[in-house]
Design a protein around this motif. Structure first.
Motif, PDB file in Angstrom:
ATOM      1  N   UNK A  18       5.924  -1.157  12.301  1.00 25.68           N
ATOM      2  CA  UNK A  18       4.568  -1.448  11.818  1.00 25.68           C
ATOM      3  C   UNK A  18       4.599  -1.725  10.323  1.00 25.68           C
ATOM      4  N   UNK A  19       3.963  -2.800   9.935  1.00 23.52           N
ATOM      5  CA  UNK A  19       3.994  -3.155   8.519  1.00 23.52           C
ATOM      6  C   UNK A  19       2.757  -3.975   8.213  1.00 23.52           C
ATOM      7  N   UNK A  20       2.196  -3.741   7.018  1.00 27.15           N
ATOM      8  CA  UNK A  20       1.006  -4.504   6.641  1.00 27.15           C
ATOM      9  C   UNK A  20       1.339  -5.986   6.551  1.00 27.15           C
TER      10      UNK A  20
ATOM     11  N   UNK B 238      15.013  -2.979   8.619  1.00 27.44           N
ATOM     12  CA  UNK B 238      13.903  -3.089   9.561  1.00 27.44           C
ATOM     13  C   UNK B 238      13.071  -4.313   9.256  1.00 27.44           C
ATOM     14  N   UNK B 239      11.807  -4.199   9.647  1.00 25.45           N
ATOM     15  CA  UNK B 239      10.920  -5.346   9.553  1.00 25.45           C
ATOM     16  C   UNK B 239      10.837  -5.938   8.138  1.00 25.45           C
ATOM     17  N   UNK B 240      10.579  -5.082   7.146  1.00 23.79           N
ATOM     18  CA  UNK B 240      10.365  -5.577   5.788  1.00 23.79           C
ATOM     19  C   UNK B 240      11.575  -6.335   5.279  1.00 23.79           C
ATOM     20  N   UNK B 241      12.721  -5.751   5.483  1.00 26.98           N
ATOM     21  CA  UNK B 241      13.963  -6.386   5.057  1.00 26.98           C
ATOM     22  C   UNK B 241      14.153  -7.722   5.746  1.00 26.98           C
ATOM     23  N   UNK B 242      13.840  -7.768   7.047  1.00 24.41           N
ATOM     24  CA  UNK B 242      14.000  -9.034   7.789  1.00 24.41           C
ATOM     25  C   UNK B 242      13.077 -10.119   7.254  1.00 24.41           C
ATOM     26  N   UNK B 243      11.863  -9.743   6.866  1.00 30.90           N
ATOM     27  CA  UNK B 243      10.971 -10.746   6.280  1.00 30.90           C
ATOM     28  C   UNK B 243      11.566 -11.284   4.981  1.00 30.90           C
TER      29      UNK B 243
ATOM     30  N   UNK C 164      17.838 -17.357  10.325  1.00 32.08           N
ATOM     31  CA  UNK C 164      16.383 -17.388  10.514  1.00 32.08           C
ATOM     32  C   UNK C 164      16.050 -17.088  11.968  1.00 32.08           C
ATOM     33  N   UNK C 165      16.777 -17.727  12.866  1.00 33.45           N
ATOM     34  CA  UNK C 165      16.492 -17.504  14.281  1.00 33.45           C
ATOM     35  C   UNK C 165      16.741 -16.049  14.672  1.00 33.45           C
ATOM     36  N   UNK C 166      17.841 -15.513  14.160  1.00 35.61           N
ATOM     37  CA  UNK C 166      18.205 -14.139  14.496  1.00 35.61           C
ATOM     38  C   UNK C 166      17.115 -13.167  14.040  1.00 35.61           C
ATOM     39  N   UNK C 167      16.679 -13.293  12.789  1.00 38.54           N
ATOM     40  CA  UNK C 167      15.694 -12.347  12.275  1.00 38.54           C
ATOM     41  C   UNK C 167      14.335 -12.546  12.926  1.00 38.54           C
ATOM     42  N   UNK C 168      13.977 -13.802  13.173  1.00 29.78           N
ATOM     43  CA  UNK C 168      12.689 -14.034  13.819  1.00 29.78           C
ATOM     44  C   UNK C 168      12.678 -13.488  15.238  1.00 29.78           C
TER      45      UNK C 168
END
Lengths: 311, 469
Positions: free
Chosen positions: A1-3, A149-154, A235-239
């Motif tokens: 979960x992330x804003x 996690x999510x933030x790093x992937x963005x 990009x594909x991997x993280x998305x």
């Protein structure tokens, strides 16, 4: 979960960090290559300007390097990219580890500080080189201290999306229409240096400098971190991680990324012969832009009524 | 640090010895290291200029201030008592208004105060805890007694500096720190989180807490991000929140997610454009209705500011007596209410020695510092006082106590105040530490960070007496 806003800021921090590094490197390589007056010098200058859309009017290499690095009126300058990267990071300061933040903050304070102009004048190559290596330190700190996690992937998606576009523009400027850089070895070496690719290229292709091989390497090599193919792969991997457990609506960034990646993975080498390279590079530019927009619509600016929690 | 005769006070002896041993050069060196580390961490506030804004660190003084256990015990008991009474007062004036009916405090003084929010009337606040986070300003009288200068019950800031100063002073004086048996302040973030969680309804098993900030351009942004990070909760801006069917949500990357408790660092006026100021873009439309419906908790509750109104302040000892049946442990600074004719006469006769403040204003506006004012200014204020006496209070010109500070490598006395932080929910907890604000200009009494103020760490000792140096 992330804003949503936080994800957006991290993504942009990644993009600006990558942009700052690329522009620093181009300015540094350009300065170096124009030190001795050769025929290639003029080509290198033209190449740099075309790859970055440099401000018109500045003709002299040192002036161009200064405008690219320190000019606050140039939105694409290194100092402006650093300021934006840092501003985005500061807005999500609670999401970034202290180790990575301090790297970026220190770099920013030095680049905007009162002494920045003087240290550029004293040693422009050193000044630019230091920015590049400090950005490597930032990326290393982020990689080894932030939770993946999510933030790093963005953030990482931002880095690679920006990279695919920047390398694409560099190749477009260098090789379309067919080989501005011609067969002039010095100019070809410069292109490789600008992509930080000289040593890996030599190990793969030996010192056989050839526009076709360079295009092949920087577009299709799977392992080299600055090839377009590698970037779209990432990009594909993280998305696909980010997409897990989400309904993605009509514009699915993961699908777009997969399509682009597959196109590069299964491209025929013949495609980059002749006008083919230009078409493929144009497709990279268009598709990465589409991915960027789809990400924004899916993760950040979605309509409220569609995304209320169940019950 | 020194007593009247100039000798070192006992609890400062080990620190004093250490400072002497280090010598000015080493001290200046440590000061520079400290400032650099603050800048690197981004512990800064923003100063806005015409074209560019720059970030500055709040000057931090290396020398900690030391408060012995017995002195602190009184501060702690006094603040606990004060907060209990002020929360009861708030629950009363936003409820049955008994204290007004009993004529302990004039009705119009409370209901007419600009910070009074009639929207809060008859609204149930969990545990009756309106002011969950309070940062009162205390000063030390020449007698050594601490008195309360001001209660900050709205959105007090400075706690991040308390924590950052502590980290710095531990690093600078590790040996003395150990010997002085300093009580820890590091638990503040988890105590704050527990306080906020306990404000949520029992039926929400794992309440989602968020910190609401006005954004990166707010001067206290660093603190908002710092607290959110240490509590492990999202730092949100108004635009991250949305209200739907009286429920509050935050926009996440995977859709909307319910929010239960909002620790807001945004003033009352700006939290909801539908209820308060319409031109605010910092808040969330519909937030107050969600709050009214009991679907979200806002901390501190809207309307707590009425209890730190400058005129209400004068009644705090009476408020404590009324609700708790006790005398105030910590005294107020003597305050004249100009609304009372006899007191107005006294104020008018002594304008040259008093400080006159407008009730509704803050931050030094609408203020007359008698001893420093010209005859013309005093006359103008006298006219204003006579025209609208209810709008003014007066206090004696306060002499802040001093503490030694490192100025250009030397030890010099500077004026200081003390801001401890108090958390209230089911019970009241006073953090055993404080932010000591310092007026860094010689002779200055202004401790505000925007006007040359700085801060220093405050060591509260676990027991009295000093270990041998």
């Amino acid at each position: 979960m992330m804003l949503a806003r936080v994800a957006d800021s991290l993504y942009w921090a990644g993009r600006y960090v990558e942009r700052a590094e690329h522009v620093s490197r181009l300015a540094q390589v350009m300065l170096n290559a124009t030190l001795d007056p050769s025929e290639a010098a003029g080509q290198v200058l033209a190449l740099t300007r075309a790859a970055l859309g440099a401000p018109p009017g500045v003709q002299e290499p040192l002036e161009l390097a200064r405008a690219l690095s320190l000019d606050r009126d140039n939105p694409g300058s290194v100092v402006m990219s650093l300021a934006r990267a840092r501003e985005n990071a500061r807005q999500v300061r609670d999401q970034i580890t202290t180790e990575s933040w301090e790297r970026l903050n220190m770099l920013y304070l030095r680049a905007v500080g009162a002494r920045a102009g003087a240290s550029f004048n004293a040693d422009p190559l050193g000044f630019l080189g230091e920015i590049v290596s400090d950005l490597h330190l930032f990326k290393g700190a982020a990689d080894s201290t932030m939770s993946h996690g999510e933030g790093w992937r963005f953030m990482v998606t931002g880095v690679f999306l920006e990279r695919a576009q920047l390398i694409g523009r560099l190749l477009k400027a260098a090789f379309t229409p067919i080989a501005v850089a011609s067969e002039e070895p010095l100019a070809l070496v410069t292109v490789l240096r600008m992509a930080c690719a000289l040593e890996p290229y030599l190990r793969t292709y030996t010192a056989d400098l050839n526009p076709r091989f360079i295009l092949e390497f920087l577009m299709f090599d799977e392992d080299f971190p600055r090839s377009i193919r590698h970037a779209t792969d990432q990009i594909e991997r993280h998305l696909s991680h980010l997409a897990r457990g989400r309904e993605l609506g009509r514009q699915d960034p993961q699908r777009l990324a997969g399509r682009l990646n597959a196109r590069l993975a299964f491209a025929d080498i013949g495609e980059v012969e002749g006008p083919g390279a230009g078409e493929l590079l144009a497709a990279v530019e268009a598709e990465t832009t589409a991915i960027h927009e789809a990400m924004y619509e899916t993760f950040v600016a979605y309509p409220l009524e569609l995304r209320l929690p169940a019950a | 640090m020194f007593d009247a005769s100039g000798a070192t006070r006992a609890h400062y002896a080990p620190l004093h010895a250490r400072i002497e041993a280090l010598g000015p050069e080493a001290l200046a060196d440590r000061q520079r290291t400290l400032e650099r580390s603050f800048l690197l961490q981004g512990i800064t506030f923003t100063v806005y200029g015409a074209e560019t804004s720059t970030e500055r660190i709040i000057p931090t003084d290396l020398f900690p201030r030391i408060i012995p256990a017995t002195e602190w015990a009184r501060v702690e008991a006094g603040l606990t008592q004060r907060l209990l009474a002020l929360n009861l007062f708030l629950a009363d004036i936003y409820g049955p208004q008994k204290i007004l009916g009993d004529k302990i405090i004039p009705r119009d003084l409370v209901l007419g105060a600009p910070s009074y929010r009639r929207e809060m009337q008859h609204l149930l606040v969990p545990h009756g805890a309106y002011a969950n986070v309070c940062g009162s300003d205390l000063i030390r009288h020449p007698s050594g007694e601490f008195v309360v200068l001001e209660d900050n019950l709205r959105v007090p800031s400075g706690v991040s500096y308390m924590l950052a100063n502590r980290e710095a002073s531990r690093r600078t004086f590790p040996e003395v720190f150990r010997e002085a048996r300093v009580r820890p302040v590091e638990r503040y973030p988890d105590l704050l989180l527990a306080t906020l969680k306990s404000m949520a309804g029992d039926w929400r098993p794992n309440p989602q807490v968020v910190v609401l900030t006005p954004g990166v351009y707010n001067s206290a942004y660093y603190e908002h991000a710092y607290l959110a990070r240490l509590m492990g909760v999202p730092l949100v801006e108004g635009r991250d929140l949305a209200v739907h069917d009286d429920l509050v949500y935050m926009r996440t990357t995977s859709g909307l997610r319910r929010v239960d408790v909002i620790y807001r660092r945004v003033d009352d006026d700006f939290i909801d454009p539908l209820t308060f100021r319409r031109d605010s873009s910092l808040g969330v439309a519909g937030l107050f209705n969600a709050y009214r419906s009991g679907n979200v908790v806002i901390c501190n509750a809207p309307g707590t500011g009425v209890a730190d109104d400058k005129a209400v302040y004068a009644y705090v000892p009476a408020i404590i007596r009324y609700y708790l049946g006790e005398d105030a442990i910590l005294n107020n600074v003597e305050t004249y209410l100009c609304r009372a004719p006899a007191q107005l006469d006294h104020v008018l006769a002594h304008l040259d020695t008093l400080v006159v403040k407008a009730v509704g204003a803050s931050g030094g506006y609408g203020m007359l510092v008698g001893p420093h004012a010209s005859a013309v200014e005093r006359e103008r204020f006298a006219a204003a006082l006579k025209a609208d006496p209810e709008n003014y209070i007066a206090q004696p010109t306060i002499q802040l106590s001093t503490a030694p500070c490192l100025v250009e490598g030397r030890m010099e006395p500077r004026h200081v105040d003390l801001r401890p932080f108090i958390l209230s929910a089911e019970k009241v907890v006073v953090t055993p530490g404080a932010l000591t604000r310092v007026a860094l200009k010689r002779g200055s009494l202004v401790v505000n960070s925007s006007q040359g103020g700085g801060s220093k760490d405050t060591w509260v000792q676990a027991e009295d007496g000093s270990a041998a140096p």
